[in-house]
Design an enzyme around this catalytic site. Structure first.
Site, PDB file in Angstrom:
ATOM      1  N   GLY A 166     -16.047  12.770   3.813  1.00 56.84           N
ATOM      2  CA  GLY A 166     -16.156  12.793   2.116  1.00 56.84           C
ATOM      3  C   GLY A 166     -15.975  13.945   1.894  1.00 56.84           C
ATOM      4  O   GLY A 166     -15.433  14.810   2.522  1.00 56.84           O
ATOM      5  N   GLU A 186       9.727   1.378   1.241  1.00 65.49           N
ATOM      6  CA  GLU A 186       8.859   1.396   2.450  1.00 65.49           C
ATOM      7  C   GLU A 186       9.611   2.054   3.622  1.00 65.49           C
ATOM      8  O   GLU A 186       8.995   2.549   4.442  1.00 65.49           O
ATOM      9  CB  GLU A 186       8.666  -0.187   2.758  1.00 65.49           C
ATOM     10  CG  GLU A 186       7.898  -0.488   4.186  1.00 65.49           C
ATOM     11  CD  GLU A 186       6.692   0.216   4.264  1.00 65.49           C
ATOM     12  OE1 GLU A 186       6.098   0.929   3.653  1.00 65.49           O
ATOM     13  OE2 GLU A 186       6.204   0.237   5.520  1.00 65.49           O
ATOM     14  N   LYS A 235      -5.345   6.737   9.462  1.00 63.42           N
ATOM     15  CA  LYS A 235      -5.283   5.330   9.115  1.00 63.42           C
ATOM     16  C   LYS A 235      -5.792   4.874   7.997  1.00 63.42           C
ATOM     17  O   LYS A 235      -5.549   3.915   7.141  1.00 63.42           O
ATOM     18  CB  LYS A 235      -5.639   4.638  10.303  1.00 63.42           C
ATOM     19  CG  LYS A 235      -5.311   2.979  10.242  1.00 63.42           C
ATOM     20  CD  LYS A 235      -3.748   2.717  10.616  1.00 63.42           C
ATOM     21  CE  LYS A 235      -3.655   1.087  10.270  1.00 63.42           C
ATOM     22  NZ  LYS A 235      -2.284   1.146  10.077  1.00 63.42           N
TER      23      LYS A 235
END
Ligand code: M6R
Length: 602
Positions: free
Chosen positions: A99, A475, A597
């Site tokens: 974090g 994309e 990811k």
């Protein structure tokens, strides 16, 4: 971003910490480390780079301990150096953090004034010094950790272990995920359920602000008000077997080739008696607007779906990048539905957007691949996209799966609104042949390699498309840039002459998407404009585009398919071109630089 693992046991934890880190590597791979406690000493190993480097170091300099924590880092504050790698330690305490501690500068300054010296540039290091300082003031470990967590602002999942207590781990989460795993006389913590699956299937998902105090055979959880609470124990469905690349050199390639089966599986799951039905108990006729929120590839899936939701289902639809939406805080009607799309189900901005939509009274549907994720848990409805584990950082099969489910939701809306749609049967037929069309196209990989050979080494590449194909162009550009590090941008073909055309000359490669759809004549005009300026066109199109076969650098003919389903099929050449170009450029296909990811920091 950043993966955390922790174990308290009667046995050595080192090999399991390392294997846990391996499965968390998708969350960041800038550096890694583990700390264990043995003989009232904290033993630390840290390396720059991937987990394999850490495994090597541990092999060369073994350590052992029945309590330990591990971390795989995606750098936020401070570069990828050993000093910045976690765990961070003092002589008494070791911590790992995922974090961003937003008030770290103030804490650091005040600690430095009191004589604390820091050894890293990270925001995380303040945590270990705060805990140590409180221990030195005579507080017990629990009090020291609680007092520390009270001071932290921002997002965190933290685990703390103590030199003098080899049966104690204290962790907390706020904004970043953390899960407890309950073993037999063993306790585990992990950033996700997958990392814990080889050890236990009994999981407790910590909630916002929770603090967990773990011992080998017991645990207690305090909520954000420091009240002792019970959280449900969930049986994880995730299999403990690691996902392998099989016969493929990369996860990405394997995942690209899995798409025909993914499509078959989804059709089997959601089409009953020839009728696609996602089965959400929603009266779509009463819904005044659908709001999509997502990031990256998932955002582009939403952008494509907007064409279907508005054009076919006649549903007012807005599409929002989660990181913008969450702070802009637009007013939302309580008759609206928000659809959050996330492969991982953990993307910090998407999660925050979801929470905002709920606070506005919206019904929230989550389209996720990881069903045991925070976004899934916090949504009113969950639609699993059922793509199977996606390991390659570049999203491929999840995108196709998201599109397919979005088509099905579009049909749910039509049915619920009792709207007639004459092309329905036609589209259904096209969807059924889609897996076969994917398989046929995969046989043409060599032809796409030829395009990649020519694209590699170029400075900048433009992707063009109209309507739903604009989303596919975006994309395609994202896939190419994230994998091969070449600059690429997607634009709507009709927007070309409002700016991007200035980039077109005899050195500019242009990937032009031109299916046989209602916009084909418009596309032809735009293509002529590009060719008049000597743009190097790589045309990916249907039969009507074949008139340009001799005029463009490369013409790749796509199989004939219903225009509605074309965005799914046209995505495949985008993925393969990006993959092949990355190979030629020599980049790390499955773990491209600077990416992770699961993006759990904003
Ligand atoms: O897990 P999510 O779908 O929420 O992730 C969103 C993006 O971070 C993700 O799609 C990213 O853009 C991928 N690297 C694209 O390949």
């Amino acid at each position: 971003m950043c993966g955390i693992i922790g174990i308290i046991s009667n046995q050595d934890t080192v090999s399991r910490l390392l294997s846990g880190l391996k499965s968390l590597e998708y969350r960041g791979y800038d550096s890694a480390g583990i700390a264990v406690i043995n003989d009232r000493h904290i033993h630390l190993r840290r390396t720059v780079g991937k987990i394999d480097a850490l495994v090597e170091t541990v092999g060369a300099h073994p350590l052992s301990g029945s309590i330990g924590i591990g971390h795989s880092r995606w750098a936020t504050h401070g570069g990828s150096t050993i000093q910045n790698a976690h765990p961070h330690i003092t002589d008494q305490v070791a911590i790992v953090h995922n974090g961003i501690i937003e008030n770290h500068r103030n804490i650091r300054l005040s600690l430095e004034k009191k004589g604390t010296s820091f050894s890293s540039e990270t925001d995380s290091e303040v945590i270990v010094h705060l805990v140590t300082g409180y221990l030195n003031q005579g507080l017990d470990p629990e009090q020291a950790a609680f007092k520390t967590f009270e001071q932290l602002e921002g997002a965190y999942a933290v685990a703390v272990i103590f030199r003098d207590f080899d049966d104690l781990m204290i962790c907390s989460r706020k904004g970043s995920p953390l899960t407890l795993g309950l073993g037999k006389a063993e306790m585990f913590i992990g950033s996700d359920a997958l990392s814990l699956s080889p050890f236990t299937h009994d999981l407790v998902y910590l909630e916002e602000g929770d603090i967990a105090v773990l011992k080998r055979d017991s645990y207690k959880i305090y909520d954000q008000n420091k009240v002792l609470v019970e959280r449900p124990v969930t049986k994880s469905q995730i299999s403990g077997e690691g996902v392998s690349k099989g016969k493929y050199p990369h996860f990405m390639l394997k995942e690209i080739y899995e798409q025909p089966d993914v499509i078959r599986r989804i059709i089997q799951k959601y089409v009953k008696g020839g009728v696609p039905c996602v089965g959400l108990d929603i009266d779509w006729a009463a819904v005044d607007q659908v709001t999509f929120v997502a990031c990256g590839t998932s955002f582009y899936a939403a952008q494509i779906a907007q064409n279907w939701f508005e054009g076919v289902a006649k549903m007012s639809t807005r599409v929002e990048v989660a990181s913008e939406f969450r702070y802009r805080q637009p007013p939302l009607s309580n008759r609206g539905v928000t659809i959050v799309i996330s492969q991982s189900g953990e993307t910090a901005d998407t999660l925050a957007a979801l929470r905002y939509a709920k606070s506005e009274g919206q019904t929230v549907i989550a389209l996720v691949n990881v069903v045991e994720s925070t976004i899934a848990r916090e949504s009113d409805y969950v639609v699993p996209i059922s793509a199977g584990p996606e390991i390659g950082v570049a999203s491929t099969k999840a995108f196709t799966a998201q599109l397919l489910i979005l088509i099905f939701i579009c049909f749910d809306i039509l049915r619920s609104k009792k709207k007639d749609f004459p092309d329905f049967a036609h589209i259904l037929k096209a969807l059924k042949v889609l897996p076969l069309a994917f398989e046929k196209l995969l046989l043409d990989r060599k032809l796409l390699q030829q395009i990649s050979q020519k694209l590699a080494g170029n400075k900048s590449i433009i992707f063009l498309g109209r309507g739903a194909m604009f989303g596919v162009a975006l994309e395609g550009a994202l896939k190419l840039k994230e994998l091969s590090y070449l600059h690429a941008e997607g634009a709507p073909s009709g927007e070309l002459k409002h700016g991007p055309i200035a980039l077109v000359d005899e050195h500019t490669p242009i990937i032009y998407l031109m299916p046989d759809d209602v916009l084909v004549e418009k596309n032809k005009s735009n293509l002529e404009e590009v060719m008049a300026r000597k743009g190097q066109v790589y045309l990916i199109g249907g039969a009507s585009a074949s008139i340009y076969r001799e005029k463009v650098v490369h013409f790749f003919e796509m199989p004939d398919l219903d225009a509605f389903c074309a965005p799914l099929l046209y995505t495949l050449p985008m993925q393969l071109i990006a993959y092949e170009t990355a190979l030629i450029e020599g980049s790390d296909v499955d773990q491209p630089r600077n990416l992770a990811k699961s993006v759990t920091v904003e």
